[in-house]
Scaffold this active site. Structure first.
Site, short mmCIF file in Angstrom:
data_model
loop_
_atom_site.label_atom_id
_atom_site.label_comp_id
_atom_site.label_asym_id
_atom_site.label_seq_id
_atom_site.Cartn_x
_atom_site.Cartn_y
_atom_site.Cartn_z
N GLY A 14 0.84 -1.20 0.00
CA GLY A 14 0.00 0.00 0.00
C GLY A 14 0.87 1.25 0.00
O GLY A 14 1.99 1.25 -0.52
N ASN A 98 -5.88 -5.30 12.99
CA ASN A 98 -4.51 -5.53 12.53
C ASN A 98 -3.82 -6.71 13.22
O ASN A 98 -2.91 -7.31 12.66
CB ASN A 98 -3.69 -4.24 12.66
CG ASN A 98 -4.04 -3.25 11.55
OD1 ASN A 98 -4.72 -3.62 10.59
ND2 ASN A 98 -3.59 -2.03 11.67
N HIS A 178 4.21 4.75 20.55
CA HIS A 178 3.82 5.54 19.38
C HIS A 178 2.33 5.85 19.49
O HIS A 178 1.49 5.22 18.87
CB HIS A 178 4.12 4.72 18.12
CG HIS A 178 3.79 5.44 16.85
ND1 HIS A 178 4.36 6.64 16.51
CD2 HIS A 178 2.96 5.12 15.83
CE1 HIS A 178 3.90 7.02 15.33
NE2 HIS A 178 3.03 6.12 14.90
P1 A3D Z 1 -2.54 0.90 2.97
O1 A3D Z 1 -2.18 1.87 1.89
O2 A3D Z 1 -3.99 0.56 3.15
O3 A3D Z 1 -1.71 -0.43 2.70
C1 A3D Z 1 -1.87 -1.58 3.47
C2 A3D Z 1 -1.70 -2.78 2.56
O4 A3D Z 1 -1.76 -3.97 3.34
C3 A3D Z 1 -2.78 -2.91 1.48
O5 A3D Z 1 -2.18 -2.92 0.20
C4 A3D Z 1 -3.46 -4.24 1.80
O6 A3D Z 1 -3.87 -4.96 0.64
C5 A3D Z 1 -2.35 -4.97 2.54
N1 A3D Z 1 -2.85 -6.07 3.36
C6 A3D Z 1 -4.00 -6.15 4.06
N2 A3D Z 1 -4.10 -7.35 4.67
C7 A3D Z 1 -2.98 -8.03 4.36
C8 A3D Z 1 -2.47 -9.32 4.69
N3 A3D Z 1 -3.16 -10.16 5.47
N4 A3D Z 1 -1.28 -9.69 4.18
C9 A3D Z 1 -0.57 -8.86 3.41
N5 A3D Z 1 -0.98 -7.62 3.06
C10 A3D Z 1 -2.18 -7.23 3.52
O7 A3D Z 1 -2.01 1.41 4.37
P2 A3D Z 1 -0.66 2.23 4.67
O8 A3D Z 1 0.41 1.67 3.80
O9 A3D Z 1 -0.94 3.67 4.64
O10 A3D Z 1 -0.39 1.84 6.19
C11 A3D Z 1 -0.03 0.51 6.52
C12 A3D Z 1 0.08 0.32 8.03
O11 A3D Z 1 1.18 1.10 8.53
C13 A3D Z 1 -1.15 0.80 8.83
O12 A3D Z 1 -1.39 -0.05 9.91
C14 A3D Z 1 -0.71 2.17 9.34
O13 A3D Z 1 -1.42 2.57 10.50
C15 A3D Z 1 0.74 1.89 9.64
N6 A3D Z 1 1.60 3.07 9.72
C16 A3D Z 1 2.43 3.15 10.80
C17 A3D Z 1 3.26 4.23 10.95
C18 A3D Z 1 4.16 4.32 12.14
O14 A3D Z 1 4.83 5.31 12.32
C19 A3D Z 1 4.23 3.21 13.08
C20 A3D Z 1 3.24 5.26 10.00
C21 A3D Z 1 2.41 5.15 8.90
C22 A3D Z 1 1.58 4.03 8.77
#
Ligand code: A3D
Length: 316
Positions: A14, A98, A178
């Site tokens: 993602g 999650n 965090h």
């Molecule tokens: P997003 O763009 O929705 O991407 C998440 C991806 O995960 C999608 O492409 C989904 O298809 C994929 N996915 C869902 N379920 C599964 C699975 N079972 N196996 C493999 N892939 C799967 O989200 P994002 O990229 O913006 O964020 C991803 C995560 O990172 C989220 O939980 C956010 O809250 C987290 N995040 C954390 C921080 C920190 O600083 C800790 C910062 C930014 C994002």
């Protein structure tokens, strides 16, 4: 085309995952295997990124996949799979949703990349990192999380914006969980070695610290359909580089504590040396009494989350 022997696997293609892959490639850090459960999507993004290579001028390779077998041999596995926050949602709201995803990912990492270093990015970060460590059974030095590099970068930027200086000239550190109780450590904050407290008023500093705690929510509110990904991916790339290049770099990392700051059996944001073995050394900083107290409160909140995720695990 095949990947070369040292590669990073990124789980979740993602916003954060794909941008992390892009940074790793374009900074020449390593090849990348990009995994997602959505068919075609990681392959499409990988191809698009390879087509940028002649222009960007790097020699790295990336492949997209929906098969966990393809992460075999990964030096590092970065986990960004999961749901991001929507407006009004706390990181804790994401916990149950999650946790299920992290368990599934971890079973596969354990099976196909048992010797890798695991960097968790999925929120709520400290709790998902704890869960990942329990699910994989990896030694603590090989399982850690990214949050502090991002929170610290946000604080550094806000200070640079206020003082109209270059962000990299600002030294700061944000410790703790965090979440809303993260601990910006003002006593350690400096600009070109001058203490921040000599440069701005205590009210201004307090406002910057609060903006840092709210940094993720500020972006969620603006984007409306997702959360931050440019600075988070820069942060992950910094950690991947430190490990693959054995830099022994001291960064704020979500690491397992065994008595540091009086805390045990918790994954929590602290400064640590990152090198080829992952978290090689935790560096305990001298803190002022109010900073120590804030850290204890933050730890209590993370402990609650850990208890919650553990009770979910036993209920299933
Ligand atoms: P997003 O763009 O929705 O991407 C998440 C991806 O995960 C999608 O492409 C989904 O298809 C994929 N996915 C869902 N379920 C599964 C699975 N079972 N196996 C493999 N892939 C799967 O989200 P994002 O990229 O913006 O964020 C991803 C995560 O990172 C989220 O939980 C956010 O809250 C987290 N995040 C954390 C921080 C920190 O600083 C800790 C910062 C930014 C994002």
């Amino acid at each position: 085309m095949k990947l070369r022997s040292t590669f990073t696997a990124v789980i979740g293609a993602g916003q954060v995952g794909a941008t992390t892959a892009q940074r790793i490639l374009e900074q020449g850090v390593s090849d990348v295997m990009l995994f997602d459960i959505v068919e075609g999507m990681p392959q499409g993004k990988a191809l698009d990124l390879m087509e940028a290579a002649p222009i960007e001028g790097h020699g790295q390779r990336i492949l997209g996949t929906n098969r966990y077998e393809d992460i075999q041999g990964a030096e590092i596995v970065v986990v960004t799979a999961g749901l991001p926050r929507k407006p009004g949602m706390t990181r804790e709201d994401l916990l149950a949703l999650n946790a299920k995803i992290i368990k599934d990912v971890c079973q596969n990492v354990k099976k196909y990349a048992p010797n890798s270093k695991l960097i968790i990015v999925t929120n709520p970060l400290d709790i998902m990192t704890y869960l990942a460590s329990r699910e994989t059974g990896f030694p603590e030095n090989r399982c850690f999380g990214m949050a502090g590099v991002l929170d610290t970068a946000r604080m550094r930027y806000f200070i640079a914006e206020r003082l109209d200086c270059v962000p990299k000239d600002v030294q700061a550190v944000v410790l703790g969980g965090h979440g809303d109780l993260m601990v910006p450590v003002s006593s350690q904050t400096k600009v070109k070695n001058r203490p921040i407290r000599d440069l701005i008023t205590s009210e201004e500093l307090a406002a910057i610290e609060q903006r840092t705690r709210d940094g993720g929510a500020e972006i969620v509110k603006l984007l409306k359909t997702g959360s931050a990904f440019y600075a988070p991916s820069s942060s992950v790339c910094e950690m991947v580089k430190a490990v693959l290049r054995d830099e022994k770099k001291v960064l704020p990392v979500c690491a397992y504590l065994k008595g540091e700051y009086g805390l045990r059996d918790i994954y929590f944001g602290v400064t640590a040396e990152l090198g080829k073995n992952g978290v090689e050394k935790i560096i305990e900083l001298p803190l002022e009494p109010n900073e120590k107290k804030a850290l204890e409160m933050s730890a209590q909140k993370v402990k609650q989350g850990i208890a919650e995720v553990s009770s979910l695990a036993t209920a299933q």
